[in-house]
Design a protein around this motif. Structure first.
Motif, PDB file in Angstrom:
ATOM      1  N   THR A 136      32.705  48.441  39.856  1.00 24.47           N
ATOM      2  CA  THR A 136      32.117  49.787  39.823  1.00 24.47           C
ATOM      3  C   THR A 136      31.135  49.880  40.990  1.00 24.47           C
ATOM      4  N   GLU A 137      30.488  51.042  41.125  1.00 20.92           N
ATOM      5  CA  GLU A 137      29.587  51.285  42.250  1.00 20.92           C
ATOM      6  C   GLU A 137      30.355  51.087  43.572  1.00 20.92           C
ATOM      7  N   ALA A 138      29.714  50.505  44.597  1.00 20.46           N
ATOM      8  CA  ALA A 138      30.356  50.362  45.906  1.00 20.46           C
ATOM      9  C   ALA A 138      31.595  49.467  45.828  1.00 20.46           C
ATOM     10  N   GLU A 139      31.519  48.400  45.029  1.00 16.09           N
ATOM     11  CA  GLU A 139      32.667  47.512  44.850  1.00 16.09           C
ATOM     12  C   GLU A 139      33.838  48.272  44.228  1.00 16.09           C
ATOM     13  N   VAL A 155      46.299  52.529  38.109  1.00 17.36           N
ATOM     14  CA  VAL A 155      45.679  51.210  38.032  1.00 17.36           C
ATOM     15  C   VAL A 155      44.161  51.302  38.174  1.00 17.36           C
ATOM     16  N   MET A 156      43.676  52.215  39.001  1.00 18.19           N
ATOM     17  CA  MET A 156      42.235  52.449  39.108  1.00 18.19           C
ATOM     18  C   MET A 156      42.034  53.845  39.666  1.00 18.19           C
ATOM     19  N   PRO A 157      41.992  54.838  38.787  1.00 18.16           N
ATOM     20  CA  PRO A 157      41.961  56.235  39.254  1.00 18.16           C
ATOM     21  C   PRO A 157      40.770  56.593  40.123  1.00 18.16           C
ATOM     22  N   CYS A 158      39.647  55.877  39.975  1.00 12.50           N
ATOM     23  CA  CYS A 158      38.476  56.195  40.787  1.00 12.50           C
ATOM     24  C   CYS A 158      37.487  55.045  40.747  1.00 12.50           C
ATOM     25  N   GLY A 159      36.532  55.102  41.654  1.00 12.01           N
ATOM     26  CA  GLY A 159      35.392  54.196  41.634  1.00 12.01           C
ATOM     27  C   GLY A 159      34.227  54.845  40.909  1.00 12.01           C
ATOM     28  N   GLY A 160      33.037  54.752  41.501  1.00 13.18           N
ATOM     29  CA  GLY A 160      31.858  55.337  40.885  1.00 13.18           C
ATOM     30  C   GLY A 160      31.184  54.404  39.908  1.00 13.18           C
ATOM     31  N   PRO A 161      30.136  54.866  39.245  1.00 12.89           N
ATOM     32  CA  PRO A 161      29.381  54.036  38.307  1.00 12.89           C
ATOM     33  C   PRO A 161      30.083  53.905  36.962  1.00 12.89           C
ATOM     34  N   MET A 162      29.567  52.982  36.143  1.00  9.78           N
ATOM     35  CA  MET A 162      29.930  52.901  34.733  1.00  9.78           C
ATOM     36  C   MET A 162      28.790  53.528  33.940  1.00  9.78           C
ATOM     37  N   TYR A 163      29.114  54.519  33.119  1.00  7.92           N
ATOM     38  CA  TYR A 163      28.100  55.195  32.317  1.00  7.92           C
ATOM     39  C   TYR A 163      28.339  54.976  30.831  1.00  7.92           C
ATOM     40  N   GLY A 164      27.310  54.479  30.145  1.00 10.53           N
ATOM     41  CA  GLY A 164      27.217  54.665  28.710  1.00 10.53           C
ATOM     42  C   GLY A 164      26.496  55.973  28.458  1.00 10.53           C
ATOM     43  N   PHE A 165      26.262  56.301  27.188  1.00 12.92           N
ATOM     44  CA  PHE A 165      25.516  57.524  26.911  1.00 12.92           C
ATOM     45  C   PHE A 165      24.793  57.420  25.579  1.00 12.92           C
ATOM     46  N   SER A 166      23.831  58.302  25.402  1.00 10.99           N
ATOM     47  CA  SER A 166      23.182  58.480  24.103  1.00 10.99           C
ATOM     48  C   SER A 166      23.228  59.956  23.755  1.00 10.99           C
TER      49      SER A 166
END
Length: 276
Positions: A136-139, A155-166
């Motif tokens: 995730t992120e730059a990697e 196989v990997m539609p996009c990059g970007g961050p990993m988000y959890g939520f509340s």
């Protein structure tokens, strides 16, 4: 005596689940496709629901996609869900850009979220929490550029961050970790914690052994030190690449962690709504 408003939780296997908050239903990381839809590289959610059964019991208003890995952002499943329910899709800017690219989903049904801006699931205030996860992120951006090819669709539609939520509901706070290492879990006392668990795996690029999600012992520590929930729901440990996590170990270490302050652990049944 005031009774808390109950949340209905249904686990669909791996990281996929639905929660109902009053009249609002949220589907998280839908991952229901078969290997035949993608090819031999694809690893199925072995506990996925039958599509007809899912449609008979669920009607998501929102679909939250935590990050751009195939077992969380399953394009064939997203396409079916969009056609059947026309929900609002929620995720990072990278996720919503991929949804526009692949399916031309209209802007009014795309909600790009970030750490700095609260949002709502219906009437229920929510916010995202950035996790720490491989690719995730730059990697992840670099991996997505290499893997997002027509012959490797999904196989990997996009990059970007990993988000959890509340999300808040009836005076209670529910937290969803997403795929994260312990450092990505916020110090946030909550009522309910849905934790994505796994084990040791070789990194997809370096092949070095790593723990890309919470291990049972790490989950126990964040429960004690950061979250202190009344209820813990561990999921994701059944994923075929989860690294051999033992469900008995999960129950034991989490039960010991919450015992110090009177919490409880629920191993959610598959495809069965439970009021929590």
């Amino acid at each position: 005596m005031h009774m808390p408003d109950l949340i209905t939780f249904t686990w669909h296997g791996s990281a996929s689940f639905s929660i109902r908050l009053g009249d609002t239903e949220i589907l998280v990381d839908p991952y229901f496709s078969s290997r035949e839809e993608y090819g031999d590289w694809y690893i199925e959610n072995r506990n996925r629901p039958r599509w007809a059964d899912f449609c008979a019991h669920h009607s998501p208003d929102y679909v939250f996609i935590s990050h751009g890995h195939f077992d969380h952002f399953d394009l064939h499943t997203v396409k079916r869900i969009d056609a059947a329910f026309s929900p609002v899709f929620v995720g990072s800017e990278a996720v919503t850009q991929a949804l526009r690219k692949y399916f031309s989903i209209p802007q009014e049904r795309l909600l790009a979220v970030d750490e700095d801006t609260p949002f709502n699931f219906g009437d229920h205030p929510a916010r995202v929490h950035r996790g720490l996860h491989w690719l995730t992120e730059a990697e992840g951006d670099e991996a997505a550029r290499k893997l997002d090819r027509p012959e490797r669709y999904g196989v990997m539609p996009c990059g970007g961050p990993m988000y959890g939520f509340s999300v808040q509901y009836g005076g209670r706070l529910l937290y969803v970790s997403g795929d994260t290492e312990p450092e990505g879990v916020p110090s946030l006392e909550v009522d309910v914690a849905v934790l994505f668990l796994g084990g040791t795996l070789p990194h997809p690029v370096t092949k070095v052994e790593d723990t890309p999600t919470l291990t049972p012992s790490e989950a126990a520590e964040v429960v004690r030190a950061k979250l202190r929930p009344d209820l813990v729901l561990p999921i994701h440990w059944d994923f075929a690449y989860a690294g051999g996590v033992d469900v008995a170990e999960i129950k034991k270490v989490l039960t010991e962690a919450v015992a110090s302050y009177g919490g409880r652990v629920l191993l959610p049944p598959l495809h069965t709504p439970v009021a929590i």
